[in-house]
Design an enzyme around this catalytic site. Structure first.
Site: not given
Length: 387
Positions: A365, A58, A361
């Site tokens: 995105q 996300n 991480s």
């Protein structure tokens, strides 16, 4: 693009989200002949040898921000947002909570997300301050195969191959070709490259099915970076994680599309353990994740909640942040640790190598923005080489 770049052989080494997205951006120009070479392919969704299948996937406001990464994230957010009608992505309301001293008026991502606001009454008593907005997410189980199928329809070739050295990869591209090094954690062990700044950040999450859990929720405390804690933000900024004093406990709830467009599921997280290579499941970690997330959204512990799977993966972090840069290398590019076969072809020339790895991480995105920068680097270096 000038005709000098016509029929240029491009080898993308790595088939994670970064490598696939780079290939997708480059495939928009028919002058590139693209080959994706990797040990693990997009259909290997159960492989723990690369991180992309296990990501939350996300957009969340993590703690490091500069002009370059902001551009990557804005480009990617807009791309994901445009995918919502296709079902590949979903929008979800979001709440991110902060410690008391956070400056919520100067959050760097206000121009990036949609509908940024949160009423004071929506901040739980256990938290100090919070912001709300609309964010976006995808599901790796559908998203990675979608990119791969799009590439195949454009004539991109996929080759399953374990490449041991940067020299071997350069030779695959050949003289006057281009190598995109999107090897993630593999950049640490690729002979001739051996980037010791690359290291893992272990993550553990669980996927649940509960129609009541439809918001992205997270807590910010401390300065965890998507690339690892070696980089600190220069001013208070949000993070999608809660750092419990070095324990590696992080807390976030991410709704995302269910596989094959059958509604949505939710990821509960998580762990953020720098330098930890362990890919085994931990029941203790799972209990902690469930308890922390249920404190934010009590419905998570309802009887109707179904635990669908547990994910353990290694985020490919790099000290100093992602490496997105270009250099020229000679063919052949030898290493003392690999003996070249006597009958191996002996071609001579230069290969443009563009590195794109170490996103920690933030791989999903930042993927589309970083891929566009890779494309620009290839364009500029190839044309300079022709002058």
């Amino acid at each position: 693009m000038s005709s000098a770049a016509a029929d240029t052989q491009v080898v993308v080494l790595g088939a994670g989200v970064i490598g696939l997205t780079v290939a997708h951006v480059l495939s928009e120009n028919a002058r590139y002949k693209i080959k994706v070479v990797a040990r693990d392919m997009p259909e290997d969704l159960d492989s723990q040898a690369f991180s992309s299948p296990w990501a939350g996937a996300n957009w969340s406001p993590m703690g490091v921000h500069n002009e370059r990464t902001h551009k990557w994230e804005k480009t990617t957010f807009n791309k994901f947002w445009d995918m919502i009608p296709s079902g590949l992505a979903i929008a979800s309301p979001s709440k991110v909570f902060y410690e008391e001293d956070a400056d919520l008026e100067s959050m760097w991502y206000r121009d990036l997300v949609r509908d940024a606001m949160l009423e004071p009454s929506e901040v739980p008593a256990s938290q100090k301050r919070g912001v709300g907005f609309q964010t976006v997410s995808v599901c790796p189980d559908d998203y990675l195969p979608w990119i791969a199928n799009s590439l195949r329809s454009r004539g991109v070739e996929f080759v399953r191959l374990r490449v041991a050295s940067i020299g071997e990869a350069v030779a695959l591209a050949g003289p006057n070709g281009v190598l995109v090094n999107a090897t993630g954690l593999g950049a640490r062990s690729l002979l001739g490259l051996e980037d010791k700044d690359v290291y893992p950040i272990r993550g553990q999450t669980m996927v649940i099915d509960n129609p009541k859990v439809r918001e992205f929720v997270s807590i910010e405390s401390g300065n965890i970076s998507p690339f690892g804690s070696t980089r600190q933000p220069t001013s208070p900024s949000p993070s999608s994680v809660l750092n419990n004093h070095g324990s590696g406990d992080v807390t976030y709830i991410i709704p995302r599309p269910a596989k094959n467009g059958s509604g949505f599921t939710t990821i509960l997280g998580g762990k953020y353990q720098e330098g930890n290579w362990d890919t085994s499941f931990s029941a203790e970690d799972a209990r902690g994740i469930l308890d922390r997330c249920a404190e934010l959204v009590p419905a998570i512990k309802d009887k109707e909640t179904k635990i669908l799977r547990h994910n353990v993966g290694l985020r490919p972090a790099r000290k100093g942040g992602p490496r997105v840069a270009a250099e020229w290398m000679e063919v052949p590019s030898a290493t003392q640790w690999i003996t070249v076969e006597a009958d191996a072809p002996t071609v001579v020339g230069r290969v443009l190598v563009v590195h794109s790895y170490g996103f920690g991480s933030a791989g999903y995105q930042m993927s589309w923005g970083a891929a566009e920068e890779v494309g620009s680097l290839i364009y500029s270096h190839l044309n300079q080489n022709q002058e």
